[in-house]
Design a protein around this motif. Structure first.
Motif, PDB file in Angstrom:
ATOM      1  N   PHE A  28       0.861  -1.074  -0.060  1.00  0.00           N
ATOM      2  CA  PHE A  28      -0.045  -0.010   0.005  1.00  0.00           C
ATOM      3  C   PHE A  28       0.933   1.194  -0.097  1.00  0.00           C
ATOM      4  CE2 PHE A  28      -3.448   2.662   1.232  1.00  0.00           C
ATOM      5  CZ  PHE A  28      -4.602   2.037   0.488  1.00  0.00           C
ATOM      6  N   ALA A  29       2.061   1.292   0.844  1.00  0.00           N
ATOM      7  CA  ALA A  29       2.848   2.438   0.579  1.00  0.00           C
ATOM      8  C   ALA A  29       3.514   2.505  -0.618  1.00  0.00           C
ATOM      9  CB  ALA A  29       4.125   2.065   1.650  1.00  0.00           C
ATOM     10  N   VAL A  42      14.182   4.633   4.159  1.00  0.00           N
ATOM     11  CA  VAL A  42      13.613   3.153   4.332  1.00  0.00           C
ATOM     12  C   VAL A  42      12.497   3.016   5.040  1.00  0.00           C
ATOM     13  CG1 VAL A  42      14.457   0.779   5.127  1.00  0.00           C
ATOM     14  CG2 VAL A  42      16.313   2.389   4.129  1.00  0.00           C
ATOM     15  N   PHE A  43      11.576   2.246   4.711  1.00  0.00           N
ATOM     16  CA  PHE A  43      10.157   1.881   5.249  1.00  0.00           C
ATOM     17  C   PHE A  43      10.276   0.316   5.577  1.00  0.00           C
ATOM     18  CE2 PHE A  43       5.613   0.891   4.617  1.00  0.00           C
ATOM     19  CZ  PHE A  43       5.336   0.936   5.968  1.00  0.00           C
ATOM     20  N   GLY A  85       0.674   2.070   6.250  1.00  0.00           N
ATOM     21  CA  GLY A  85       1.610   2.187   5.028  1.00  0.00           C
ATOM     22  C   GLY A  85       1.336   3.373   4.318  1.00  0.00           C
ATOM     23  N   GLU A  86       0.000   3.986   4.296  1.00  0.00           N
ATOM     24  CA  GLU A  86      -0.209   5.261   3.689  1.00  0.00           C
ATOM     25  C   GLU A  86       0.360   6.397   4.465  1.00  0.00           C
ATOM     26  OE1 GLU A  86      -4.435   6.427   1.360  1.00  0.00           O
ATOM     27  OE2 GLU A  86      -4.513   6.660   3.544  1.00  0.00           O
ATOM     28  N   ILE A  87       0.090   6.406   5.670  1.00  0.00           N
ATOM     29  CA  ILE A  87       0.611   7.323   6.580  1.00  0.00           C
ATOM     30  C   ILE A  87       2.115   7.587   6.416  1.00  0.00           C
ATOM     31  CG2 ILE A  87       1.081   7.819   8.976  1.00  0.00           C
ATOM     32  CD1 ILE A  87      -1.686   6.944   9.553  1.00  0.00           C
ATOM     33  N   ALA A  88       2.840   6.385   6.517  1.00  0.00           N
ATOM     34  CA  ALA A  88       4.212   6.313   6.353  1.00  0.00           C
ATOM     35  C   ALA A  88       4.642   6.668   5.119  1.00  0.00           C
ATOM     36  CB  ALA A  88       4.844   5.030   6.503  1.00  0.00           C
ATOM     37  N   ALA A  89       4.022   6.638   3.927  1.00  0.00           N
ATOM     38  CA  ALA A  89       4.446   7.030   2.723  1.00  0.00           C
ATOM     39  C   ALA A  89       4.333   8.733   2.796  1.00  0.00           C
ATOM     40  CB  ALA A  89       3.390   6.453   1.609  1.00  0.00           C
TER      41      ALA A  89
END
Length: 549
Positions: free
Chosen positions: A26-27, A187-188, A390-394
């Motif tokens: 998702f990211a 890096v995620f 995943g969206e928030i991290a992106a």
């Protein structure tokens, strides 16, 4: 057969995503919308069928159903964790649950609807789906933009550090004698949690029949621990209540047909222990210990139609259970379904274990972000919560990239993979050490054989013996890249185990029965209404107590 000669291959990308599971895909889909931004997913398996969603799911367990609000979900998660949860993380996650669900539907996920076109709910926080293809849908969405590339079958082991900042990662192909030094601006980490630390329910050739994917070895935790990242709440282990032997989910029966938990004398017992996730497990463990087992879900007499519905539901996510019913000729309408607890896992998607992060999903290491099962603080995130993280991290990474440049690699810091490939085979192999580790954790750190209880003295023994096994693991030999993968999967687990032991010992209370059943301190203590965090440096784990927020 001669051993392979390892070669190093340097790569460069703006954003490296470690793990192509729920949060990682998702990211990648979100980041891929930015033109000119290079994104690389490194995945140990293949993102088409990897991670917890590999076989599909039949429900989304985190959804804001009609008549409820995100705060309702946050309150539920906080209550289930007895207060040890980050409301800031839960709030930012819960506010996105329905939006990411709509995105999944737009991508092709089939969500069941009633005659009026409304989603079919399964309880106050769940909706029903046909989710066999959910992972291929996510993989397709992650890679539809040309600037997103995938390295399948590459196992990432260590973070690349420069001047205290994460600037990439190291890994190796599981099929070819190639190692990778991947430089990145950000890096995620979106790997899974840790299974296989404890001796599982089923021995021998059936030991893979466990609740959590056996290939999730805690790699994301381990690389962060080795790099000195702050971790949180490892002591809140997750132990699933499951159908006996097949380890299939119980919620499909408990919620789908309203089956009560009943002991061997036919008496419902859930109300006597409580209704949180850990209490439902604890009730089953206690009833069996008191000689009132076996405990079951009371399905007998549910009717032929309900039985057929259960056959179909389990074919969609745990076919071994349906096959067991059909092979025995005794389905759930004829016979109650026995239940049991699994071995303990460390997983931030169900409990609050993982990296200590801020609201943007930044870890304590600059340049490193975490989401999904590997991120701590936000329990009960499940599929949609992992998507939201995943969206928030992106979004956070896109904000931070303006201040993050490539830093270059110090080649002297590369992991010595070749050492395992060059040394001759010894007297001990990886499988033997793994079984020894699981036996130690089971008997001295609160496994199934001990009814999930542990004492301080037992934990001390566990710590010493795990340290001995870690030392022995340094002499292991690999004949090929698959052997090297197995060694690193063991190494990751042996890195997570001492941190878990330190956390269990540091929380001197029993706040979550069975999840953390401290025989020395059997009651809850208000002094431990706090987060138990840790940082590991030079192999020593220091405990940090943080106030609730």
């Amino acid at each position: 057969m001669p051993k392979p000669n390892l070669t190093w291959k340097p790569l460069k990308t703006d954003v490296l995503i470690v793990g192509g599971g729920t949060a990682g895909c998702f990211a990648a889909a979100a980041l891929g919308k930015t033109p000119g931004l290079s994104v690389l997913i490194a995945e140990k398996a293949n993102i088409e069928r990897s991670g917890c969603l590999a076989a599909g799911v039949n429900a989304l367990n985190a959804y804001i159903t009609p008549g409820h609000t995100p705060d309702f979900y946050v309150d539920y998660c906080t209550r289930d964790a007895d207060g040890i949860a980050r409301r800031d993380l839960l709030t930012s996650m819960a506010g996105r649950l329905n939006a990411v669900t709509k995105t999944l539907e737009d991508w092709g996920l089939v969500i069941l609807k009633d005659a009026d076109g409304h989603y079919v709910t399964r309880g106050p926080r769940n909706i029903k789906i046909n989710g066999e293809n959910i992972k291929p849908l996510l993989a397709r969405a992650a890679t539809e933009n040309a600037n997103v590339k995938v390295l399948n079958h590459v196992n990432i082991t260590d973070l690349m550090i420069r001047d205290g900042r994460v600037v990439g990662a190291y890994g190796f192909s599981v099929n070819e004698p190639v190692a990778y030094a991947i430089s990145a601006r950000a890096v995620f980490v979106a790997t899974g949690g840790a299974a296989g630390l404890y001796r599982p329910n089923n021995p021998g050739f059936s030991r893979h029949k466990m609740w959590y994917p056996p290939f999730n070895t805690g790699a994301g935790y381990a690389m962060g621990i080795r790099a000195g990242a702050e971790m949180t709440t490892f002591e809140m282990r997750f132990i699933a209540l499951r159908l006996k032997d097949t380890i299939a989910p119980t919620g499909t029966i408990a919620q789908g047909v309203g089956a009560a938990q009943v002991n061997g004398k036919g008496a419902p017992y859930e109300a006597a222990y409580g209704h949180t996730t850990s209490e439902r497990l604890y009730g089953t463990v206690s009833e069996n210990r008191a000689g009132r087992g076996p405990c079951v879900l009371a399905t007998q007499g549910i009717g032929e139609d309900a039985e057929k519905d259960l056959y179909k539901a389990y074919l969609n996510m745990a076919p071994s259970q349906t096959l067991r019913w059909l092979e025995s000729g005794r389905g759930p309408d004829t016979e109650n379904v026995e239940i049991e607890g699994t071995e303990p896992y460390i997983v931030g998607g169900h409990t609050a274990s993982g990296y200590w992060i801020d609201d943007g999903r930044r870890t304590t290491l600059p340049g490193l972000y975490a989401g999904g099962d590997v991120a701590g603080g936000a329990p009960q995130k499940y599929v949609t919560g992992a998507l939201a993280e995943g969206e928030i991290a992106a979004e956070t990474i896109l904000e931070d990239l303006a201040h993050l440049d490539f830093a270059g690699e110090d080649e002297t810091a590369r992991p010595d993979y070749a050492a395992y490939l060059s040394r001759p085979a010894g007297l001990i192999d990886t499988e033997q050490l793994e079984e020894a580790m699981q036996k130690v954790m089971d008997e001295y750190a609160g496994g199934i054989s001990r009814g999930y209880q542990y004492s301080g003295a037992e934990l001390d023994i566990a710590a010493r013996r795990i340290a001995d096994l870690a030392k022995l693991s340094e002499s292991l030999s690999a004949s090929d890249m698959d052997d090297l993968l197995r060694i690193y999967e063991l190494t990751d687990r042996l890195t997570v185990c001492p941190v878990l032991i330190a956390h269990l010992k540091a929380r001197k209370e029993t706040r979550w029965h069975s999840f953390a059943e401290n025989a020395d301190y059997p009651e809850k203590d208000p002094a431990y209404a706090c987060y138990i965090n840790s940082v590991t440096r030079d192999g020593k784990t220091a405990i940090i107590k943080r106030k609730l927020r």
